[in-house]
Design an enzyme around this catalytic site. Structure first.
Site, PDB file in Angstrom:
ATOM      1  N   ASN A 192      -5.039 -15.683  -5.968  1.00 61.92           N
ATOM      2  CA  ASN A 192      -4.666 -14.579  -6.999  1.00 61.92           C
ATOM      3  C   ASN A 192      -4.240 -13.201  -6.456  1.00 61.92           C
ATOM      4  O   ASN A 192      -3.774 -12.269  -7.095  1.00 61.92           O
ATOM      5  CB  ASN A 192      -5.793 -14.245  -7.890  1.00 61.92           C
ATOM      6  CG  ASN A 192      -7.093 -13.874  -7.346  1.00 61.92           C
ATOM      7  OD1 ASN A 192      -7.354 -14.005  -6.109  1.00 61.92           O
ATOM      8  ND2 ASN A 192      -8.280 -13.007  -8.248  1.00 61.92           N
ATOM      9  N   ASP A 221      -7.922 -11.722  -0.193  1.00 65.80           N
ATOM     10  CA  ASP A 221      -8.340 -13.068   0.326  1.00 65.80           C
ATOM     11  C   ASP A 221      -8.010 -14.236  -0.269  1.00 65.80           C
ATOM     12  O   ASP A 221      -7.867 -15.471   0.500  1.00 65.80           O
ATOM     13  CB  ASP A 221      -9.950 -13.042   0.952  1.00 65.80           C
ATOM     14  CG  ASP A 221     -10.586 -13.236  -0.501  1.00 65.80           C
ATOM     15  OD1 ASP A 221     -10.488 -12.543  -1.473  1.00 65.80           O
ATOM     16  OD2 ASP A 221     -11.485 -14.163  -0.596  1.00 65.80           O
ATOM     17  N   HIS A 226      -7.742   1.335  11.110  1.00 63.45           N
ATOM     18  CA  HIS A 226      -6.919   0.538  12.381  1.00 63.45           C
ATOM     19  C   HIS A 226      -5.697   0.131  11.927  1.00 63.45           C
ATOM     20  O   HIS A 226      -4.713   0.138  12.798  1.00 63.45           O
ATOM     21  CB  HIS A 226      -7.752  -0.326  13.066  1.00 63.45           C
ATOM     22  CG  HIS A 226      -9.082  -0.150  13.665  1.00 63.45           C
ATOM     23  ND1 HIS A 226      -9.093   1.157  14.751  1.00 63.45           N
ATOM     24  CD2 HIS A 226     -10.277   0.119  13.364  1.00 63.45           C
ATOM     25  CE1 HIS A 226     -10.423   1.233  15.019  1.00 63.45           C
ATOM     26  NE2 HIS A 226     -10.949   0.550  14.262  1.00 63.45           N
ATOM     27  N   ASP A 267      -8.689  -5.910  -3.502  1.00 66.46           N
ATOM     28  CA  ASP A 267      -9.448  -6.895  -4.209  1.00 66.46           C
ATOM     29  C   ASP A 267     -11.019  -6.799  -4.157  1.00 66.46           C
ATOM     30  O   ASP A 267     -11.434  -5.929  -3.142  1.00 66.46           O
ATOM     31  CB  ASP A 267      -9.078  -8.273  -3.535  1.00 66.46           C
ATOM     32  CG  ASP A 267      -9.774  -9.409  -4.251  1.00 66.46           C
ATOM     33  OD1 ASP A 267      -9.969  -9.674  -5.412  1.00 66.46           O
ATOM     34  OD2 ASP A 267     -10.395 -10.255  -3.287  1.00 66.46           O
ATOM     35  N   LEU A 268     -11.890  -7.336  -4.951  1.00 66.57           N
ATOM     36  CA  LEU A 268     -13.173  -7.198  -4.902  1.00 66.57           C
ATOM     37  C   LEU A 268     -13.931  -8.454  -4.181  1.00 66.57           C
ATOM     38  O   LEU A 268     -14.369  -8.246  -2.951  1.00 66.57           O
ATOM     39  CB  LEU A 268     -13.723  -7.025  -6.246  1.00 66.57           C
ATOM     40  CG  LEU A 268     -13.799  -5.748  -6.757  1.00 66.57           C
ATOM     41  CD1 LEU A 268     -14.685  -5.743  -8.340  1.00 66.57           C
ATOM     42  CD2 LEU A 268     -14.112  -4.569  -5.861  1.00 66.57           C
TER      43      LEU A 268
END
EC number: 3.1.3.-
Length: 285
Positions: free
Chosen positions: A240, A237, A283, A7-8
């Site tokens: 959507n 986050d 990680h 996502d951006l």
């Protein structure tokens, strides 16, 4: 891991709407390692290009919340559109109820000529009702909308249906600072069988075809690239991003993600201001 969907806003981009050097280097390293990097966003494809072309990074792009897929060379691979009559009904309602709205198409993001005025009026009303409130967060939310590239301004949504060339409606966004207006939008469309209803931020709701979501687009692309879903990861986050995190072999939530997104994720990385994408790649995969 053979594919990573990212996502951006609130994920790859920091609070200044920039790709940090740490995240940029992580993307380049992933590509050198043969991993298919995919940008998956609610933004329009041309808006994504304004961010990535200066970096010289080419990826598959899932845009407009999964309604559109472009290959790394910018060629349209697949799209899903909202029925034109349905789009007319949605926009008629948004305009009559004085929502700020955005219409995502293949060539531009159409928004009302008086869009800023609509939000300024809402801010004034919000300030009057909440004199102690800190408006800086609300102003920042509005600036995120304004920061996109590719805007075209219209006096009324009806202009879109009078254009010489037919328009493909990929995504329609409604925006308000008032909870009751957002709830009205959700209530009106949450049970619509022909639409996907999501939100990419606290103050919006977004509508696309029922056949369009980030999760469905990820599945389609993985199949096209002959990559098993178990070999894919996704990070995001917001609401959507939920379908994408659920579809991927490994779903990772940002440290700044909504709690309901963290709860369905397989792992949680650092925040978008702590280079959470780079941390995830190093990680958590």
């Amino acid at each position: 891991m053979k594919l990573i969907a990212i996502d951006l806003d609130g994920t790859l981009l920091n609070s200044k709407h920039q790709v940090s050097l740490e995240n940029e280097n992580a993307l380049r390293q992933a590509q050198r390692d043969g991993i298919e990097v995919v940008v998956s966003t609610g933004r329009a494809h041309f808006d994504v290009m304004s961010i990535f072309e200066p970096l010289g990074i080419k990826t598959w792009v899932i845009s407009a919340n999964g309604a559109v897929i472009h290959d790394p060379e910018g060629r349209l691979y697949h799209h899903e559109t909202i029925d034109k009559k349905r789009a007319y009904d949605i926009l008629s309602w948004l305009e009559s109820e004085n929502y700020y709205y955005e219409v995502f198409t293949g060539s531009a993001i159409y928004t009302p000529q008086n869009g800023r005025e609509l939000l300024d009026v809402e801010l004034d009303r919000f300030r009057s009702a909440n004199p102690e409130a800190d408006l800086s967060v609300l102003k920042q939310a509005a600036e995120v909308q304004y920061s996109q590239s590719g805007f075209a301004y219209i006096n009324s949504f009806q202009e879109l249906f009078e254009a010489d060339e037919p328009i493909d409606f990929y995504n329609i966004l409604g925006f308000s600072f008032f909870k009751e207006k957002l709830e009205a939008g959700w209530k009106r469309y949450e049970h619509a069988e022909d639409l996907t209803l999501v939100s990419s931020a606290e103050h919006n709701f977004e509508l696309s075809s029922r056949k369009a979501s980030k999760g469905q687009a990820l599945k389609r692309l993985a199949k096209q690239l002959n990559i098993p879903l178990e070999e894919t990861a996704a990070v995001g986050d917001s609401l959507n991003d939920k379908s994408m995190l659920e579809a991927a072999g490994k779903g990772v939530a940002m440290g700044n993600a909504r709690e309901d997104i963290k709860s369905i994720a397989d792992a949680v990385t650092l925040t978008n201001d702590e280079h959470g994408v780079a941390h995830m790649m190093k990680h958590l995969l």
